[in-house]
Design a protein around this motif. Structure first.
Motif, PDB file in Angstrom:
ATOM      1  N   GLN A  55     -95.082  50.250  64.710  1.00 10.03           N
ATOM      2  CA  GLN A  55     -96.518  50.502  64.723  1.00 10.03           C
ATOM      3  C   GLN A  55     -97.238  49.578  65.708  1.00 10.03           C
ATOM      4  N   LEU A  56     -96.883  48.312  65.697  1.00  3.37           N
ATOM      5  CA  LEU A  56     -97.540  47.342  66.580  1.00  3.37           C
ATOM      6  C   LEU A  56     -97.211  47.612  68.044  1.00  3.37           C
ATOM      7  N   THR A  57     -95.970  48.009  68.297  1.00  9.28           N
ATOM      8  CA  THR A  57     -95.579  48.327  69.671  1.00  9.28           C
ATOM      9  C   THR A  57     -96.328  49.558  70.163  1.00  9.28           C
ATOM     10  N   ARG A  58     -96.429  50.560  69.300  1.00  5.64           N
ATOM     11  CA  ARG A  58     -97.113  51.811  69.668  1.00  5.64           C
ATOM     12  C   ARG A  58     -98.595  51.573  69.945  1.00  5.64           C
TER      13      ARG A  58
ATOM     14  N   ARG B  59     -97.050  58.666  75.747  1.00  6.79           N
ATOM     15  CA  ARG B  59     -95.797  58.994  76.435  1.00  6.79           C
ATOM     16  C   ARG B  59     -94.762  57.883  76.266  1.00  6.79           C
ATOM     17  N   VAL B  60     -95.193  56.634  76.444  1.00  6.47           N
ATOM     18  CA  VAL B  60     -94.270  55.504  76.281  1.00  6.47           C
ATOM     19  C   VAL B  60     -93.772  55.425  74.843  1.00  6.47           C
ATOM     20  N   GLY B  61     -94.679  55.679  73.892  1.00  5.49           N
ATOM     21  CA  GLY B  61     -94.285  55.680  72.488  1.00  5.49           C
ATOM     22  C   GLY B  61     -93.205  56.705  72.204  1.00  5.49           C
ATOM     23  N   PHE B  62     -93.327  57.872  72.825  1.00 10.45           N
ATOM     24  CA  PHE B  62     -92.327  58.924  72.634  1.00 10.45           C
ATOM     25  C   PHE B  62     -90.979  58.504  73.228  1.00 10.45           C
ATOM     26  N   ILE B  63     -91.010  57.872  74.412  1.00  7.66           N
ATOM     27  CA  ILE B  63     -89.766  57.404  75.048  1.00  7.66           C
ATOM     28  C   ILE B  63     -89.094  56.331  74.192  1.00  7.66           C
ATOM     29  N   LEU B  64     -89.902  55.415  73.659  1.00  7.34           N
ATOM     30  CA  LEU B  64     -89.355  54.361  72.800  1.00  7.34           C
ATOM     31  C   LEU B  64     -88.747  54.943  71.536  1.00  7.34           C
ATOM     32  N   TRP B  65     -89.378  55.984  71.009  1.00  4.75           N
ATOM     33  CA  TRP B  65     -88.823  56.652  69.823  1.00  4.75           C
ATOM     34  C   TRP B  65     -87.457  57.257  70.141  1.00  4.75           C
ATOM     35  N   ILE B  66     -87.325  57.917  71.288  1.00  2.00           N
ATOM     36  CA  ILE B  66     -86.056  58.527  71.681  1.00  2.00           C
ATOM     37  C   ILE B  66     -84.962  57.464  71.802  1.00  2.00           C
ATOM     38  N   ILE B  67     -85.289  56.363  72.470  1.00  3.30           N
ATOM     39  CA  ILE B  67     -84.303  55.292  72.677  1.00  3.30           C
ATOM     40  C   ILE B  67     -83.842  54.709  71.341  1.00  3.30           C
ATOM     41  N   THR B  68     -84.806  54.410  70.469  1.00  2.00           N
ATOM     42  CA  THR B  68     -84.467  53.808  69.181  1.00  2.00           C
ATOM     43  C   THR B  68     -83.765  54.801  68.268  1.00  2.00           C
ATOM     44  N   GLU B  69     -84.163  56.071  68.341  1.00  2.00           N
ATOM     45  CA  GLU B  69     -83.492  57.101  67.542  1.00  2.00           C
ATOM     46  C   GLU B  69     -82.033  57.242  67.970  1.00  2.00           C
ATOM     47  N   LEU B  70     -81.764  57.143  69.265  1.00  4.01           N
ATOM     48  CA  LEU B  70     -80.386  57.191  69.764  1.00  4.01           C
ATOM     49  C   LEU B  70     -79.575  56.014  69.226  1.00  4.01           C
ATOM     50  N   ALA B  71     -80.241  54.853  69.106  1.00  6.10           N
ATOM     51  CA  ALA B  71     -79.552  53.677  68.559  1.00  6.10           C
ATOM     52  C   ALA B  71     -79.176  53.894  67.094  1.00  6.10           C
ATOM     53  N   ILE B  72     -80.090  54.500  66.329  1.00  2.00           N
ATOM     54  CA  ILE B  72     -79.792  54.793  64.923  1.00  2.00           C
ATOM     55  C   ILE B  72     -78.664  55.817  64.825  1.00  2.00           C
ATOM     56  N   MET B  73     -78.704  56.816  65.690  1.00  2.00           N
ATOM     57  CA  MET B  73     -77.636  57.817  65.704  1.00  2.00           C
ATOM     58  C   MET B  73     -76.301  57.177  66.065  1.00  2.00           C
ATOM     59  N   ALA B  74     -76.329  56.207  66.988  1.00  2.00           N
ATOM     60  CA  ALA B  74     -75.101  55.507  67.366  1.00  2.00           C
ATOM     61  C   ALA B  74     -74.520  54.752  66.172  1.00  2.00           C
TER      62      ALA B  74
ATOM     63  N   GLU C 292     -92.494  57.480  62.272  1.00  2.00           N
ATOM     64  CA  GLU C 292     -93.896  57.363  61.887  1.00  2.00           C
ATOM     65  C   GLU C 292     -94.624  56.342  62.756  1.00  2.00           C
ATOM     66  N   GLY C 293     -93.907  55.293  63.179  1.00  2.00           N
ATOM     67  CA  GLY C 293     -94.535  54.230  63.947  1.00  2.00           C
ATOM     68  C   GLY C 293     -94.752  54.582  65.400  1.00  2.00           C
ATOM     69  N   PHE C 294     -93.747  55.179  66.050  1.00  2.00           N
ATOM     70  CA  PHE C 294     -93.837  55.451  67.482  1.00  2.00           C
ATOM     71  C   PHE C 294     -94.567  56.750  67.815  1.00  2.00           C
ATOM     72  N   ILE C 295     -94.299  57.809  67.064  1.00  2.00           N
ATOM     73  CA  ILE C 295     -94.925  59.092  67.413  1.00  2.00           C
ATOM     74  C   ILE C 295     -95.859  59.621  66.321  1.00  2.00           C
ATOM     75  N   HIS C 296     -96.036  58.809  65.262  1.00  2.00           N
ATOM     76  CA  HIS C 296     -96.985  59.159  64.202  1.00  2.00           C
ATOM     77  C   HIS C 296     -96.683  60.533  63.590  1.00  2.00           C
ATOM     78  N   LEU C 297     -95.420  60.871  63.553  1.00  2.00           N
ATOM     79  CA  LEU C 297     -95.023  62.150  62.967  1.00  2.00           C
ATOM     80  C   LEU C 297     -94.488  61.908  61.564  1.00  2.00           C
TER      81      LEU C 297
ATOM     82  N   PRO D 262    -103.830  54.965  66.232  1.00  2.00           N
ATOM     83  CA  PRO D 262    -102.765  53.992  66.316  1.00  2.00           C
ATOM     84  C   PRO D 262    -102.506  53.311  64.980  1.00  2.00           C
ATOM     85  N   GLY D 263    -101.216  53.252  64.619  1.00  2.00           N
ATOM     86  CA  GLY D 263    -100.827  52.538  63.417  1.00  2.00           C
ATOM     87  C   GLY D 263    -101.288  53.182  62.140  1.00  2.00           C
ATOM     88  N   ALA D 264    -101.660  54.465  62.181  1.00  2.00           N
ATOM     89  CA  ALA D 264    -102.175  55.125  60.987  1.00  2.00           C
ATOM     90  C   ALA D 264    -101.138  55.133  59.887  1.00  2.00           C
ATOM     91  N   GLY D 265    -101.594  54.858  58.658  1.00  2.00           N
ATOM     92  CA  GLY D 265    -100.684  54.908  57.535  1.00  2.00           C
ATOM     93  C   GLY D 265     -99.926  53.604  57.344  1.00  2.00           C
TER      94      GLY D 265
END
Length: 461
Positions: free
Chosen positions: A111-114, A120-135, A355-360, A21-24
């Motif tokens: 990072q703190l939320t993750r 699984r929740v972190g991945f869902i949050l990443w999708i939601i926030t990524e959609l917001a950035i795309m919007a 990097e924060g939600f899915i550590h990718l 969690p929160g690596a990097g």
């Protein structure tokens, strides 16, 4: 701390992931990259801290907000200036909290939320926030594409493709250093400010009526049409990805977190910088509304699209004697500047949440290219299908705002929770009045965004 140079470094992977969690560090390539002078005077220290929030402030001048502000002035003259003022004050409160969170904890909001959620929740949050950035990207792409069409007379489809190539520019900027990025964005924002200041000056607004507009009126609540536009302004006040970005870029300045005085000083100057830059955004949004009021109020003209505004500024029957092709060109230049400056915000925000939600972790150009292609594709399909019809393409702006509204609670609620948590923040946790003010603002913003979603999808009349 880095490992000893005698140790063998593992090979870098093109893509890397970790379950820790929160690596990097957040935005590792620029984290702590700017040295703060010791024992310097107030102004020199402020100069060092000035810059990061300008990247956030451009989110409040996004092309997607232009139409609402100008239409508000065109329909209700200066009455909605009070809404712009209140919205800006809420933004200042929340963004200062985001900056404080990053400075005190050394971690960003993602990072703190993750850390406090499952994979699984972190991945869902990443999708939601990524959609917001795309919007947000959709608004930037449409605004920049139309600006290029208006300025250079090139087909809209080609303009959209050109804007999608900004990833190459951003790669260069990241190599030049974070201060260079800040300077370029400041230049683009200065262009926007100067253009609209000049156009408002020429429009000759009624100054007593203008300042009276900053006093809230009961008609904002009683008039349904005015209320809807007011909700549009307030609902777009806080972009969810700006809160993630604010908690990260506040860490670009070097801070000794073991020294409470250093942390307190960093919070103080970051807050001052935040308020200065968001005051600039407040001025720009006020200018947009004033421009709509001074030029279009009472003319019964349509200013619901970028092209309408461009054409109206050179039509003497609408704006009077000041009508000029130069005004229209300046408007298009400001539109292009707004779209391109907002692009940098989207790039950095995308990296933070990935990097924060899915550590990718992946090369920035790959991350940006993927996000940009996903954003460009629907706009490009619409542009080709509707043969470059701007009116049809701009309808995407309405749909894109829904994603921003959906993502907002997932950013603002954790922010208030974390910054009010004494175990996490220690002596820098929100004071009682700040906590209650933040929760009140959160409830208002989330409620208004839910209302806007229901209005957009037609569930409310």
């Amino acid at each position: 701390m880095r490992e000893s140079v005698e140790m063998k470094e593992p090979k870098k992977k093109f893509f890397s992931s970790t379950e820790e969690p929160g690596a990097g560090k957040s935005l590792d390539e620029v984290n702590g990259s700017i040295v703060v002078p010791k024992d310097a005077g107030f102004w020199r220290t402020l100069t060092t801290y000035t810059g990061p929030v300008i990247l956030i402030a451009v989110g409040y001048m996004d092309p997607g907000n232009w139409i609402t502000s100008i239409a508000g002035g065109a329909q209700f003259k200066y009455s909605l200036l009070s809404v712009v003022l209140i919205s800006s004050l809420i933004a200042m409160l929340l963004q200062s909290m985001a900056a404080k969170l990053g400075i005190v904890t050394g971690k960003d909001l993602a990072q703190l939320t993750r850390e406090r959620t499952s994979k699984r929740v972190g991945f869902i949050l990443w999708i939601i926030t990524e959609l917001a950035i795309m919007a947000t990207d959709v608004a930037e792409i449409i605004g920049s594409g139309i600006a290029l069409e208006l300025l250079l007379k090139i087909p809209l489809v080609i303009g959209i493709l050109i804007t999608s190539a900004d990833v190459l520019i951003l790669l260069l900027l990241m190599k030049l250093g974070f201060r260079k990025i800040e300077a370029i964005v400041v230049t683009l924002v200065a262009v926007i400010l100067l253009v609209f200041s000049y156009e408002v000056f020429l429009s000759g607004p009624n100054m007593p009526e203008l300042f009276a507009g900053y006093i809230p009126s009961t008609s904002i609540v009683t008039d349904k049409s005015m209320l809807y536009l007011a909700l549009g302004i307030v609902g777009a006040t806080v972009m969810p990805h700006d809160l993630f970005l604010g908690s990260s870029i506040s860490q670009t300045r070097q801070v000794n977190r073991k020294n409470h005085k250093d942390v307190a000083k960093a919070i103080k100057f970051s807050t001052i910088d935040s308020n200065i830059q968001l005051s600039l955004a407040f001025v720009v949004n006020s200018l947009l509304l004033v421009l709509g009021a001074a030029l279009f109020f009472g003319t019964n003209s349509s200013v619901g699209r970028f092209v309408d505004l461009f054409n109206a500024l050179q039509n003497s029957h609408i704006v009077g004697a000041i009508a000029s092709p130069i005004l229209s060109m300046l408007f298009a230049v400001a539109l292009l500047s707004s779209g391109q400056s907002s692009t940098i915000t989207g790039t950095l925000s995308g990296q933070i949440i990935m990097e924060g939600f899915i550590h990718l972790r992946m090369p920035l150009w790959v991350q940006r290219l993927i996000t940009r292609l996903l954003s460009v594709t629907p706009v490009l399909i619409f542009a080709i299908y509707y043969h470059g019809n701007e009116a049809k393409i701009e309808n995407l702006l309405t749909a894109s705002q829904v994603f921003l509204s959906i993502a907002l609670p997932f950013a603002i609620i954790p922010l208030v929770m974390f910054t009010s948590n004494k175990k996490l923040m220690g002596e820098f946790a929100n004071h009682t009045w700040v906590k209650y003010a933040a929760w009140f603002a959160t409830i208002v913003l989330v409620t208004l965004n839910v209302y806007l979603i229901l209005q957009t999808v037609g569930l409310l009349k």
